[in-house]
Design a protein around this motif. Structure first.
Motif, PDB file in Angstrom:
ATOM      1  N   GLU A  91     -22.257  20.668  -5.538  1.00  0.00           N
ATOM      2  CA  GLU A  91     -21.498  19.415  -5.546  1.00  0.00           C
ATOM      3  C   GLU A  91     -20.240  19.549  -6.408  1.00  0.00           C
ATOM      4  OE1 GLU A  91     -23.869  16.175  -6.830  1.00  0.00           O
ATOM      5  OE2 GLU A  91     -25.249  16.259  -5.125  1.00  0.00           O
ATOM      6  N   HIS A  92     -19.169  18.938  -5.922  1.00  0.00           N
ATOM      7  CA  HIS A  92     -17.920  18.849  -6.678  1.00  0.00           C
ATOM      8  C   HIS A  92     -17.386  17.424  -6.511  1.00  0.00           C
ATOM      9  CE1 HIS A  92     -17.697  23.291  -6.996  1.00  0.00           C
ATOM     10  NE2 HIS A  92     -18.236  23.254  -5.773  1.00  0.00           N
ATOM     11  N   THR A  93     -16.766  16.900  -7.542  1.00  0.00           N
ATOM     12  CA  THR A  93     -16.230  15.541  -7.485  1.00  0.00           C
ATOM     13  C   THR A  93     -14.710  15.581  -7.385  1.00  0.00           C
ATOM     14  OG1 THR A  93     -18.069  14.700  -8.820  1.00  0.00           O
ATOM     15  CG2 THR A  93     -16.110  13.310  -8.629  1.00  0.00           C
ATOM     16  N   ILE A  94     -14.182  14.836  -6.418  1.00  0.00           N
ATOM     17  CA  ILE A  94     -12.732  14.676  -6.275  1.00  0.00           C
ATOM     18  C   ILE A  94     -12.364  13.272  -6.763  1.00  0.00           C
ATOM     19  CG2 ILE A  94     -10.802  14.581  -4.664  1.00  0.00           C
ATOM     20  CD1 ILE A  94     -12.149  16.590  -2.943  1.00  0.00           C
ATOM     21  N   TYR A  95     -11.348  13.216  -7.618  1.00  0.00           N
ATOM     22  CA  TYR A  95     -10.925  11.946  -8.203  1.00  0.00           C
ATOM     23  C   TYR A  95      -9.625  11.481  -7.545  1.00  0.00           C
ATOM     24  CZ  TYR A  95     -14.341  13.265 -11.735  1.00  0.00           C
ATOM     25  OH  TYR A  95     -15.490  13.641 -12.372  1.00  0.00           O
ATOM     26  N   PHE A  96      -9.545  10.153  -7.331  1.00  0.00           N
ATOM     27  CA  PHE A  96      -8.365   9.545  -6.705  1.00  0.00           C
ATOM     28  C   PHE A  96      -7.839   8.444  -7.631  1.00  0.00           C
ATOM     29  CE2 PHE A  96     -11.085  11.176  -3.410  1.00  0.00           C
ATOM     30  CZ  PHE A  96     -10.227  11.751  -2.490  1.00  0.00           C
ATOM     31  N   GLN A  97      -6.510   8.311  -7.649  1.00  0.00           N
ATOM     32  CA  GLN A  97      -5.888   7.260  -8.446  1.00  0.00           C
ATOM     33  C   GLN A  97      -4.722   6.668  -7.658  1.00  0.00           C
ATOM     34  OE1 GLN A  97      -5.256   7.514 -12.916  1.00  0.00           O
ATOM     35  NE2 GLN A  97      -3.135   7.685 -12.215  1.00  0.00           N
ATOM     36  N   PHE A  98      -4.875   5.400  -7.246  1.00  0.00           N
ATOM     37  CA  PHE A  98      -3.810   4.696  -6.529  1.00  0.00           C
ATOM     38  C   PHE A  98      -3.033   3.857  -7.553  1.00  0.00           C
ATOM     39  CE2 PHE A  98      -7.246   5.359  -3.512  1.00  0.00           C
ATOM     40  CZ  PHE A  98      -6.585   5.928  -2.424  1.00  0.00           C
ATOM     41  N   THR A  99      -1.687   4.038  -7.608  1.00  0.00           N
ATOM     42  CA  THR A  99      -0.845   3.333  -8.582  1.00  0.00           C
ATOM     43  C   THR A  99       0.226   2.540  -7.856  1.00  0.00           C
ATOM     44  OG1 THR A  99      -1.194   5.125 -10.171  1.00  0.00           O
ATOM     45  CG2 THR A  99       0.609   3.594 -10.612  1.00  0.00           C
ATOM     46  N   LYS A 100       0.327   1.257  -8.207  1.00  0.00           N
ATOM     47  CA  LYS A 100       1.349   0.392  -7.605  1.00  0.00           C
ATOM     48  C   LYS A 100       2.717   0.731  -8.208  1.00  0.00           C
ATOM     49  CE  LYS A 100       2.609  -3.244  -5.120  1.00  0.00           C
ATOM     50  NZ  LYS A 100       4.062  -3.068  -5.214  1.00  0.00           N
ATOM     51  N   THR A 101       3.721   0.930  -7.338  1.00  0.00           N
ATOM     52  CA  THR A 101       5.083   1.246  -7.810  1.00  0.00           C
ATOM     53  C   THR A 101       5.926  -0.030  -7.834  1.00  0.00           C
ATOM     54  OG1 THR A 101       6.029   1.688  -5.626  1.00  0.00           O
ATOM     55  CG2 THR A 101       4.835   3.501  -6.708  1.00  0.00           C
ATOM     56  N   ALA A 102       7.123   0.126  -8.362  1.00  0.00           N
ATOM     57  CA  ALA A 102       8.046  -1.019  -8.432  1.00  0.00           C
ATOM     58  C   ALA A 102       8.655  -1.331  -7.066  1.00  0.00           C
ATOM     59  CB  ALA A 102       9.148  -0.740  -9.453  1.00  0.00           C
ATOM     60  N   VAL A 103       8.554  -0.399  -6.140  1.00  0.00           N
ATOM     61  CA  VAL A 103       9.093  -0.610  -4.795  1.00  0.00           C
ATOM     62  C   VAL A 103       8.110  -1.464  -4.009  1.00  0.00           C
ATOM     63  CG1 VAL A 103       9.881   0.491  -2.668  1.00  0.00           C
ATOM     64  CG2 VAL A 103      10.255   1.609  -4.882  1.00  0.00           C
ATOM     65  N   PRO A 104       8.542  -2.559  -3.367  1.00  0.00           N
ATOM     66  CA  PRO A 104       7.628  -3.397  -2.585  1.00  0.00           C
ATOM     67  C   PRO A 104       6.907  -2.596  -1.497  1.00  0.00           C
ATOM     68  CG  PRO A 104       9.728  -4.503  -2.896  1.00  0.00           C
ATOM     69  CD  PRO A 104       9.924  -3.108  -3.387  1.00  0.00           C
ATOM     70  N   ASN A 105       5.631  -2.912  -1.315  1.00  0.00           N
ATOM     71  CA  ASN A 105       4.798  -2.291  -0.261  1.00  0.00           C
ATOM     72  C   ASN A 105       4.652  -0.782  -0.434  1.00  0.00           C
ATOM     73  OD1 ASN A 105       4.498  -4.825   0.932  1.00  0.00           O
ATOM     74  ND2 ASN A 105       6.288  -4.514   2.272  1.00  0.00           N
ATOM     75  N   GLU A 106       4.722  -0.294  -1.652  1.00  0.00           N
ATOM     76  CA  GLU A 106       4.587   1.143  -1.867  1.00  0.00           C
ATOM     77  C   GLU A 106       3.643   1.404  -3.037  1.00  0.00           C
ATOM     78  OE1 GLU A 106       7.469   4.585  -3.395  1.00  0.00           O
ATOM     79  OE2 GLU A 106       8.033   3.837  -1.396  1.00  0.00           O
ATOM     80  N   TRP A 107       2.774   2.393  -2.789  1.00  0.00           N
ATOM     81  CA  TRP A 107       1.838   2.862  -3.815  1.00  0.00           C
ATOM     82  C   TRP A 107       1.976   4.382  -3.909  1.00  0.00           C
ATOM     83  CZ3 TRP A 107      -2.336  -0.090  -6.179  1.00  0.00           C
ATOM     84  CH2 TRP A 107      -2.342  -1.443  -5.819  1.00  0.00           C
ATOM     85  N   GLU A 108       1.447   4.938  -4.979  1.00  0.00           N
ATOM     86  CA  GLU A 108       1.337   6.381  -5.126  1.00  0.00           C
ATOM     87  C   GLU A 108      -0.128   6.750  -5.316  1.00  0.00           C
ATOM     88  OE1 GLU A 108       5.577   7.630  -7.231  1.00  0.00           O
ATOM     89  OE2 GLU A 108       3.739   7.492  -8.448  1.00  0.00           O
ATOM     90  N   CYS A 109      -0.489   7.925  -4.756  1.00  0.00           N
ATOM     91  CA  CYS A 109      -1.877   8.401  -4.865  1.00  0.00           C
ATOM     92  C   CYS A 109      -1.884   9.787  -5.486  1.00  0.00           C
ATOM     93  CB  CYS A 109      -2.536   8.429  -3.496  1.00  0.00           C
ATOM     94  SG  CYS A 109      -4.226   9.094  -3.517  1.00  0.00           S
ATOM     95  N   ARG A 110      -2.690   9.932  -6.520  1.00  0.00           N
ATOM     96  CA  ARG A 110      -2.896  11.242  -7.142  1.00  0.00           C
ATOM     97  C   ARG A 110      -4.330  11.680  -6.856  1.00  0.00           C
ATOM     98  NH1 ARG A 110      -1.397  11.232 -13.279  1.00  0.00           N
ATOM     99  NH2 ARG A 110      -1.433  13.488 -12.881  1.00  0.00           N
TER     100      ARG A 110
END
Length: 416
Positions: free
Chosen positions: A204-223
């Motif tokens: 087993e391995h765990t993958i981590y996700f992080q969704f961050t809201k940006t200042a641009v409308p209707n846009e997010w970033e995912c790491r």
């Protein structure tokens, strides 16, 4: 008078045979899969006393005169009407609802039965309880995605799941996301989640996700990272990943990304396609999460079930379910022509026709009722009525013999 005696003797003998069949039917009233027998009588030869004549010279014709010489057996038939099903609660018991016979192998001989009292022995053989005959069907191929090849329907093989008791691990290759990202989130708002994946050895391995809201409308970033602090990226391409939504809240791009976990000791690199297309951006709670990911660790066979199509399904300790095999059924053009071998087994005869082997529920073959057994088709009320008429027939024939004997005695006593 002598003819009447011998006619009555034939009646006695054949009524005794009918009584034997009735007794066998009653004895097997609770035998699973038993098919009752039926005796049919026919009259025997006739001695012609006078032949018939045709009409002639304004005189009518005459019929022939003949005296019967008793009776004989016409046939002893097997009545193949289905019996009622009885629930047993045992998952390897099977009942055929409709036409067909289970195919079993006893030694090198192929036999047929309606009794579905089966079980698995310690080596994985699917066998008939009571006689040990092996049940025939088709096996799954674990080297071909566990497919069951039933193309060669005429050559079923003994079902043995001994070699299918373990399931090899499978590396994760695909992941699907679903859920929502709150459109009213403040800038720099973070939505974390994670998902367990598997390598080629089942680790087993765990993958981590992080969704961050940006200042641009209707846009997010995912790491995406294999580390909870996101110190390293496993994304094949740009990181962080810009996620753009339209004014309807649907994801425009990207709908999917590739990630790769490399440098795993002893195992192959994990290459996963991630599908983001089901993520939405509406007003409401942020619920984005990985709803599906394939891959699994190794597993051992834990339980077995059989469905109405005769498919044997195995549940493994890792939660996976696989088709292990399939039970075959055979039908005959004349099932009453099968030879009864005892032990609820039948054999092909010259008058039964060749077996038509195939899948349960296909063509004229019936479906299976799991955890049930077929009861005997013997009707006790019918058998008791037949017993009464047979007894009376036997008594009547014996009375003919005693009456003929009395007539002979009177003839002998004419001279004293």
């Amino acid at each position: 008078m002598m003819r009447s005696m011998y006619s009555a003797i034939s009646g006695l003998k054949n009524h005794q045979t009918k009584m034997d069949v009735i007794g066998n039917n009653i004895a097997n009233v609770n035998t699973y899969g038993f098919k009752k027998g039926r005796v049919v009588f026919k009259d025997a030869l006739y001695q012609t006393m006078k032949t018939g004549s045709a009409p002639q010279d304004n005189r009518g014709g005459t019929n022939s005169m003949s005296i019967g010489l008793g009776m004989s057996l016409g046939s002893i038939d097997t009545i193949n009407t289905p019996g009622s099903s009885q629930s047993t609660g045992k998952n390897t018991d099977l009942c055929i609802s409709g036409n067909g016979y289970f195919i079993v192998q006893s030694g090198h001989e192929m036999l047929y039965t309606r009794s579905g009292a089966f079980d698995f022995d310690e080596t994985g053989n699917f066998y008939a309880l009571g006689n040990g005959a092996l049940v025939l069907g088709w096996m799954a191929d674990p080297n071909n995605n566990w497919n069951i090849n039933t193309d060669d329907k005429g050559n079923p093989v003994p079902i043995n799941i001994g070699g299918l008791s373990s399931l090899a691990p499978q590396a994760s290759t695909a992941m699907n996301f679903t859920g929502n990202l709150d459109s009213s989130s403040a800038d720099s708002a973070i939505v974390p989640t994670s998902k367990v994946v598997y390598d080629s050895l089942g680790n087993e391995h765990t993958i981590y996700f992080q969704f961050t809201k940006t200042a641009v409308p209707n846009e997010w970033e995912c790491r995406i990272s294999a580390e909870p602090d996101f110190s390293t990226s496993i994304v094949t391409g740009t990181d962080p990943i810009p996620m753009e939504f339209d004014t309807s809240g649907r994801l425009v791009s990207p709908t999917g990304v590739d990630v790769e976990l490399s440098g795993i000791s002893g195992a192959e690199d994990i290459d996963i396609d991630i599908d983001f297309s089901s993520i939405t951006q509406y007003k409401g709670e942020s619920t984005a999460w990985a709803s599906y990911c394939d891959g699994y660790t190794s597993g051992d066979l834990r339980s077995i079930s059989i469905d109405e199509t005769g498919t044997i399904k195995g549940t493994f300790s890792n939660g996976q379910i696989r088709d292990l095999g399939m039970v075959a059924l055979a039908t005959f053009q004349n099932p009453a022509g099968l030879t009864n071998m005892g032990g609820s087994l039948f054999q092909v005869s010259s008058n039964s026709g060749d077996p038509n082997i195939g899948l349960p529920g296909n063509e004229d073959r019936g479906v299976l009722i799991p955890s049930n057994l077929e009861m005997s088709n013997v009707d006790l009320s019918e058998e008791f009525v037949d017993m009464i008429t047979t007894q009376r027939g036997f008594q009547a024939n014996s009375r003919v013999i005693t009456t003929s004997d009395q007539m002979l005695e009177e003839l002998v006593n004419l001279k004293r």
